[in-house]
Design a protein around this motif. Sequence first.
Motif, mmCIF file in Angstrom:
data_model
loop_
_atom_site.group_PDB
_atom_site.id
_atom_site.type_symbol
_atom_site.label_atom_id
_atom_site.label_comp_id
_atom_site.label_asym_id
_atom_site.label_seq_id
_atom_site.Cartn_x
_atom_site.Cartn_y
_atom_site.Cartn_z
ATOM 1 N N PHE A 14 19.538 3.058 9.352
ATOM 2 C CA PHE A 14 20.822 3.640 8.917
ATOM 3 C C PHE A 14 21.270 2.929 7.647
ATOM 4 C CE2 PHE A 14 21.128 0.946 12.698
ATOM 5 C CZ PHE A 14 21.812 -0.160 12.228
ATOM 6 N N GLY A 15 20.390 2.950 6.643
ATOM 7 C CA GLY A 15 20.577 2.160 5.435
ATOM 8 C C GLY A 15 21.787 2.500 4.605
ATOM 9 N N ASP A 16 22.310 3.734 4.725
ATOM 10 C CA ASP A 16 23.445 4.132 3.887
ATOM 11 C C ASP A 16 24.780 4.050 4.610
ATOM 12 O OD1 ASP A 16 22.954 6.163 5.667
ATOM 13 O OD2 ASP A 16 23.039 7.785 4.187
ATOM 14 N N ARG A 17 24.802 3.503 5.823
ATOM 15 C CA ARG A 17 26.043 3.354 6.577
ATOM 16 C C ARG A 17 26.722 2.038 6.197
ATOM 17 N NH1 ARG A 17 25.988 3.497 13.148
ATOM 18 N NH2 ARG A 17 25.185 5.593 12.689
ATOM 19 N N VAL A 18 28.012 2.042 5.976
ATOM 20 C CA VAL A 18 28.728 0.798 5.681
ATOM 21 C C VAL A 18 28.770 -0.051 6.944
ATOM 22 C CG1 VAL A 18 30.936 -0.233 5.031
ATOM 23 C CG2 VAL A 18 30.107 1.798 3.829
ATOM 24 N N VAL A 19 28.288 -1.304 6.841
ATOM 25 C CA VAL A 19 28.240 -2.177 8.015
ATOM 26 C C VAL A 19 28.985 -3.492 7.806
ATOM 27 C CG1 VAL A 19 26.098 -1.232 8.968
ATOM 28 C CG2 VAL A 19 25.986 -3.081 7.271
ATOM 29 N N VAL A 20 29.398 -3.789 6.577
ATOM 30 C CA VAL A 20 30.143 -5.016 6.299
ATOM 31 C C VAL A 20 31.332 -4.687 5.407
ATOM 32 C CG1 VAL A 20 30.092 -7.328 5.275
ATOM 33 C CG2 VAL A 20 28.070 -6.450 6.453
ATOM 34 N N GLY A 21 32.546 -4.995 5.854
ATOM 35 C CA GLY A 21 33.723 -4.818 5.022
ATOM 36 C C GLY A 21 34.445 -3.510 5.265
#
Length: 502
Positions: A14-21
């Motif tokens: 899921f490389g394009d999902r925002v995971v930090v911030g």
Amino acid sequence: MNIAMLLDMASDGFGDRVVVGRTEDGMTPEWLRELSAGGARAVRSAGADAIIYLAVNGPAFQVALFAAARAGVPLVPLNYRLGSAQLDALLANHPRALGIADPDQADALRRAGLPAQSPQQWLAAAACAGDDGADFPADPEAPAVLIYTSGTTSAPKGVLLRHHNLVSYVFGTVEFAAADADDAALMSVPPYHIAAVSNALTNLYAGRRVLTLEDFTPSGWLELVRAQRITNAMVVPTMLARIVDADGLDRSVPSLRALAYGGAKMPVRVIETALREWPHVDFVNAYGLTETSSTISVLGPGEHRAAVASDDPHVRARLGSAGRPVPGIELEVRGERDEIVAAGEPGQIWVRGEQVSGEYAGQGSAIDERGFFHTRDHGRLDADGYLYIDGRVDDTIIRGAENIAPAEVEDVLLRHPDVLDAVVVGVPDEEWGQRIEAVVVTRDGIAIDAEQLRAVVRKSLRGAKTPDRITYWPELPRTATGKLVRRDIVTTLTADRKASLG
């Protein structure tokens, strides 16, 4: 497996999902991977053998964690609240490290002869360095993180966590990509705490966006939960107590679905209040140690609700327990002769599992011949396997020839509706060896007679466990993760006693 593999899996899955911030400007796994690769190149170029992180939590911490893994060196997050002498002593252990520090901490790195980058400079350097294509080390026995214990009763020790310890913890507790795309977690623990490391890994592996709140206030926490539509959060007990006890707050949290707590003992009054305030929220009590890569037992949401709704004292008591072991963990409670005690009998807690390190830098492993680690916590397991924590071995009060667990007395004091916080310690005494003293924090404007509180304890426990003296303070000294700094309390009480005696 190196923990950097977890980031590669997230980037592929899921490389394009925002995971930090924050949603609007946060990092995706792909961007986090690129930055960590650039950071690893910078580490190798500098010839560093560790990354020192002396700053507040945030995206730079995540990049440092995975950059260290890709470079094959440990991340060493240090407590920026320590005094100069303590920081200098710890930094002296890492003369070849690459340093990241907030501006007000940079002098500590310079005193140690280390170059100092701010978190913003670190991120910029990582972005400019680029990926040199080097493979990260595959050795699962390599050190991943070195965390110095809080040292509330003694000097800090460096706990060494290897890659296989952390990966075992993640695989044993989290399902890959299990989070929904709009899930978001809020962390309110500093980066030098094991929960910061473990949650950085588990939330990424689950695909859940994670935010941090370094300067906690009840109103600030609630506002951020609402503004960022937080679904999962973690707090320490003192934070939850401040949220539920504060007057005039809008405590609505419509997006919140799960709240985990740990790091210190949760007063039953506080969790009961929170369950009533937020009936839609799933509460989880997580018990663990730095040496065990975080959580080793959990009291889950269903168990919380069953306990608070039950008329059965045995079931209701579970609200004060640490739940049952997570998958892959074995627990034993042993007596004074190292024998396993019967269900319900008190003893000392030992733990075994792949996630358990039990190793200290410069001191070697503390694992016994059967693979168990001594947690140095007192506790007991009931017949259904629920674990109850009775405090640290080092906290035991020895009055005469009797061992007294402070937690037992503290629990009684905290049942009083006007007692917000309480601690019980042993203070040196010529006649008894130690005498029992309690310090209590009451609600604003409420005065409780000390003899009344002593009578409450005497009624619930034996007279020998009743505090010899109760004093009142506006607050108790705690670490950022809620642990009581008992040595400071004993020092103050001892000085007060000497002053009163002239």
